[in-house]
Design a protein around this motif. Structure first.
Motif, PDB file in Angstrom:
ATOM      1  N   UNK A  92       0.865  -1.169   0.000  1.00  0.00           N
ATOM      2  CA  UNK A  92       0.000   0.000   0.000  1.00  0.00           C
ATOM      3  C   UNK A  92       0.905   1.224   0.000  1.00  0.00           C
ATOM      4  N   UNK A  93       1.025   1.872  -1.140  1.00  0.00           N
ATOM      5  CA  UNK A  93       1.992   2.963  -1.302  1.00  0.00           C
ATOM      6  C   UNK A  93       1.729   4.158  -0.396  1.00  0.00           C
ATOM      7  N   UNK A  94       0.497   4.358   0.032  1.00  0.00           N
ATOM      8  CA  UNK A  94       0.166   5.565   0.789  1.00  0.00           C
ATOM      9  C   UNK A  94      -0.109   5.297   2.260  1.00  0.00           C
ATOM     10  N   UNK A  95       0.165   4.097   2.720  1.00  0.00           N
ATOM     11  CA  UNK A  95      -0.092   3.753   4.108  1.00  0.00           C
ATOM     12  C   UNK A  95       1.031   4.270   4.996  1.00  0.00           C
ATOM     13  N   UNK A  96       0.666   5.034   5.996  1.00  0.00           N
ATOM     14  CA  UNK A  96       1.621   5.514   6.996  1.00  0.00           C
ATOM     15  C   UNK A  96       1.680   4.480   8.119  1.00  0.00           C
ATOM     16  N   UNK A  97       2.849   3.953   8.360  1.00  0.00           N
ATOM     17  CA  UNK A  97       3.000   2.923   9.373  1.00  0.00           C
ATOM     18  C   UNK A  97       2.768   3.505  10.767  1.00  0.00           C
ATOM     19  N   UNK A  98       2.036   2.791  11.615  1.00  0.00           N
ATOM     20  CA  UNK A  98       1.794   3.286  12.973  1.00  0.00           C
ATOM     21  C   UNK A  98       3.031   3.132  13.862  1.00  0.00           C
ATOM     22  N   UNK A  99       3.093   3.914  14.910  1.00  0.00           N
ATOM     23  CA  UNK A  99       4.149   3.818  15.922  1.00  0.00           C
ATOM     24  C   UNK A  99       5.554   3.955  15.339  1.00  0.00           C
ATOM     25  N   UNK A 100       5.720   4.801  14.333  1.00  0.00           N
ATOM     26  CA  UNK A 100       7.023   4.948  13.680  1.00  0.00           C
ATOM     27  C   UNK A 100       8.118   5.392  14.637  1.00  0.00           C
ATOM     28  N   UNK A 101       7.754   6.118  15.686  1.00  0.00           N
ATOM     29  CA  UNK A 101       8.751   6.568  16.638  1.00  0.00           C
ATOM     30  C   UNK A 101       9.191   5.448  17.581  1.00  0.00           C
ATOM     31  N   UNK A 102       8.449   4.337  17.592  1.00  0.00           N
ATOM     32  CA  UNK A 102       8.744   3.221  18.492  1.00  0.00           C
ATOM     33  C   UNK A 102       9.179   1.947  17.778  1.00  0.00           C
ATOM     34  N   UNK A 103       8.734   1.779  16.547  1.00  0.00           N
ATOM     35  CA  UNK A 103       8.998   0.543  15.801  1.00  0.00           C
ATOM     36  C   UNK A 103       9.898   0.858  14.603  1.00  0.00           C
ATOM     37  N   UNK A 104      10.968   0.108  14.489  1.00  0.00           N
ATOM     38  CA  UNK A 104      11.833   0.223  13.305  1.00  0.00           C
ATOM     39  C   UNK A 104      11.276  -0.732  12.241  1.00  0.00           C
ATOM     40  N   UNK A 105      10.360  -0.228  11.437  1.00  0.00           N
ATOM     41  CA  UNK A 105       9.614  -1.055  10.482  1.00  0.00           C
ATOM     42  C   UNK A 105      10.480  -1.828   9.498  1.00  0.00           C
ATOM     43  N   UNK A 106      11.561  -1.271   8.958  1.00  0.00           N
ATOM     44  CA  UNK A 106      12.362  -2.055   8.013  1.00  0.00           C
ATOM     45  C   UNK A 106      12.975  -3.326   8.615  1.00  0.00           C
ATOM     46  N   UNK A 107      13.072  -3.400   9.933  1.00  0.00           N
ATOM     47  CA  UNK A 107      13.662  -4.588  10.557  1.00  0.00           C
ATOM     48  C   UNK A 107      12.658  -5.724  10.743  1.00  0.00           C
ATOM     49  N   UNK A 108      11.360  -5.450  10.544  1.00  0.00           N
ATOM     50  CA  UNK A 108      10.361  -6.489  10.778  1.00  0.00           C
ATOM     51  C   UNK A 108       9.284  -6.551   9.704  1.00  0.00           C
TER      52      UNK A 108
END
Length: 151
Positions: A92-108
């Motif tokens: 989903x190109x326009x989805x903003x990932x939640x909790x970006x300040x707490x979760x390092x999304x590229x690692x999971x």
């Protein structure tokens, strides 16, 4: 249902609505879901299609959960992936990932462009070493507390 990495038999999974089964998805141009079904139905290490009764068990036996946009950028598939240790592949190109300040999304998780869904997606997922998959799964499980809304 959350099986250890080495016991998972599916590379990827997606079961859900698509423009052919639900008018809301057609109205919101969620064609990425149709492409997933067209490309990966019948592939031996992929579980894709309409809803199935053992969906959660299949998620727990899959390394990667496809998370395509739904009738909006958000979809419940992201939330579900955390509870079955199934690494989300965000489509989903326009989805903003939640909790970006707490979760390092590229690692999971993996972010993949919606317009680039094709055989190369499956090739890429299959090429990720099992040790890396296990590490991503571990990080996903560590972050699952952010998605557990028990009172």
């Amino acid at each position: 249902n959350n099986r250890p990495t080495e016991e998972r038999g599916y590379t990827m999974i997606f079961h859900g609505h698509h423009p052919g089964t639900h008018g809301l998805y057609a109205e919101h141009n969620a064609n990425v879901r149709t492409r997933i079904l067209d490309l990966f139905s019948g592939v031996h290490d992929c579980s894709v299609g309409a809803h199935v009764p053992d969906f959660f068990a299949r998620m727990g036996r899959s390394h990667f959960c496809l998370v395509p946009r739904g009738s909006s950028a958000w979809t419940i598939h992201l939330y579900e992936s955390f509870f079955f240790g199934c690494i989300p592949v965000i489509l989903s190109d326009h989805f903003e990932m939640p909790f970006q300040e707490l979760i390092h999304w590229p690692s999971l998780s993996i972010k993949w462009p919606m317009d680039d869904i094709g055989p190369e997606l499956l090739t890429h997922l299959r090429s990720i070493p099992l040790q890396r998959v296990a590490e991503m799964k571990r990080r996903l499980e560590e972050a699952s507390c952010f998605f557990d809304y028990q009172s």
